[in-house]
Design a protein around this motif. Structure first.
Motif, PDB file in Angstrom:
ATOM      1  N   ASP A 127       0.831  -1.198   0.000  1.00  0.00           N
ATOM      2  CA  ASP A 127       0.000   0.000   0.000  1.00  0.00           C
ATOM      3  C   ASP A 127       0.872   1.256   0.000  1.00  0.00           C
ATOM      4  O   ASP A 127       0.585   2.224  -0.697  1.00  0.00           O
ATOM      5  CB  ASP A 127      -0.946  -0.006   1.206  1.00  0.00           C
ATOM      6  N   MET A 128       1.959   1.232   0.758  1.00  0.00           N
ATOM      7  CA  MET A 128       2.890   2.366   0.789  1.00  0.00           C
ATOM      8  C   MET A 128       3.477   2.630  -0.594  1.00  0.00           C
ATOM      9  O   MET A 128       3.586   3.777  -1.020  1.00  0.00           O
ATOM     10  CB  MET A 128       4.060   2.073   1.741  1.00  0.00           C
TER      11      MET A 128
ATOM     12  N   VAL B  20       3.868   6.299  -5.302  1.00  0.00           N
ATOM     13  CA  VAL B  20       4.483   5.993  -6.598  1.00  0.00           C
ATOM     14  C   VAL B  20       5.318   7.167  -7.132  1.00  0.00           C
ATOM     15  O   VAL B  20       6.331   6.966  -7.776  1.00  0.00           O
ATOM     16  CB  VAL B  20       3.412   5.514  -7.613  1.00  0.00           C
ATOM     17  N   ASN B  21       4.931   8.396  -6.810  1.00  0.00           N
ATOM     18  CA  ASN B  21       5.678   9.571  -7.269  1.00  0.00           C
ATOM     19  C   ASN B  21       6.737  10.040  -6.277  1.00  0.00           C
ATOM     20  O   ASN B  21       7.329  11.099  -6.459  1.00  0.00           O
ATOM     21  CB  ASN B  21       4.716  10.729  -7.567  1.00  0.00           C
TER      22      ASN B  21
ATOM     23  N   GLN C  79       9.604  -1.036  -1.387  1.00  0.00           N
ATOM     24  CA  GLN C  79       9.668  -2.107  -2.385  1.00  0.00           C
ATOM     25  C   GLN C  79      10.840  -3.043  -2.108  1.00  0.00           C
ATOM     26  O   GLN C  79      10.722  -4.258  -2.228  1.00  0.00           O
ATOM     27  CB  GLN C  79       9.775  -1.526  -3.801  1.00  0.00           C
ATOM     28  N   LYS C  80      11.958  -2.471  -1.699  1.00  0.00           N
ATOM     29  CA  LYS C  80      13.138  -3.281  -1.377  1.00  0.00           C
ATOM     30  C   LYS C  80      12.827  -4.241  -0.223  1.00  0.00           C
ATOM     31  O   LYS C  80      13.191  -5.421  -0.273  1.00  0.00           O
ATOM     32  CB  LYS C  80      14.306  -2.362  -1.018  1.00  0.00           C
ATOM     33  N   LEU C  81      12.120  -3.742   0.793  1.00  0.00           N
ATOM     34  CA  LEU C  81      11.764  -4.590   1.928  1.00  0.00           C
ATOM     35  C   LEU C  81      10.766  -5.668   1.509  1.00  0.00           C
ATOM     36  O   LEU C  81      10.875  -6.815   1.938  1.00  0.00           O
ATOM     37  CB  LEU C  81      11.214  -3.737   3.079  1.00  0.00           C
ATOM     38  N   ILE C  82       9.827  -5.325   0.637  1.00  0.00           N
ATOM     39  CA  ILE C  82       8.881  -6.321   0.100  1.00  0.00           C
ATOM     40  C   ILE C  82       9.652  -7.452  -0.572  1.00  0.00           C
ATOM     41  O   ILE C  82       9.395  -8.633  -0.325  1.00  0.00           O
ATOM     42  CB  ILE C  82       7.901  -5.677  -0.918  1.00  0.00           C
TER      43      ILE C  82
END
Length: 95
Positions: free
Chosen positions: A70-71, A76-77, A86-89
């Motif tokens: 969600d974050m 996204v911008n 995203q790296k942690l995901i």
């Protein structure tokens, strides 16, 4: 008072102190942070990040993914926020 409360909770997450109690409190603040008129709204990403980390420290993998995804969508911008999320995901999914 809001800032001080958050700093204490974030410090708990960082040090791994009272993770279950901290999660309970952060979950409540996380929900509140989505309301535009909430005093926690401006801290939404900080609350989200710390809640995700607290879940991980508590041995959970699914709950942080939902928050982090969600974050990423919400920011996204804003790569300074979306990239670390995203790296942690990716790291969680690689476990």
């Amino acid at each position: 008072k809001v800032f001080e409360r958050l700093m204490n909770l974030f410090e708990n997450v960082k040090k791994g102190i009272d993770i279950k109690g901290t999660i309970d409190e952060l979950e409540s603040l996380y929900e509140q942070s989505f309301r535009l008129n909430s005093s926690y709204h401006e801290y939404q990403d900080d609350i989200s990040w710390n809640l995700a980390i607290a879940y991980l420290k508590n041995g959970e993998r699914e709950k942080p993914l939902v928050i982090l995804e969600d974050m990423v969508k919400r920011n996204v911008n804003y790569p300074e926020i979306s990239r670390p999320a995203q790296k942690l995901i990716d790291q969680i999914k690689a476990l």
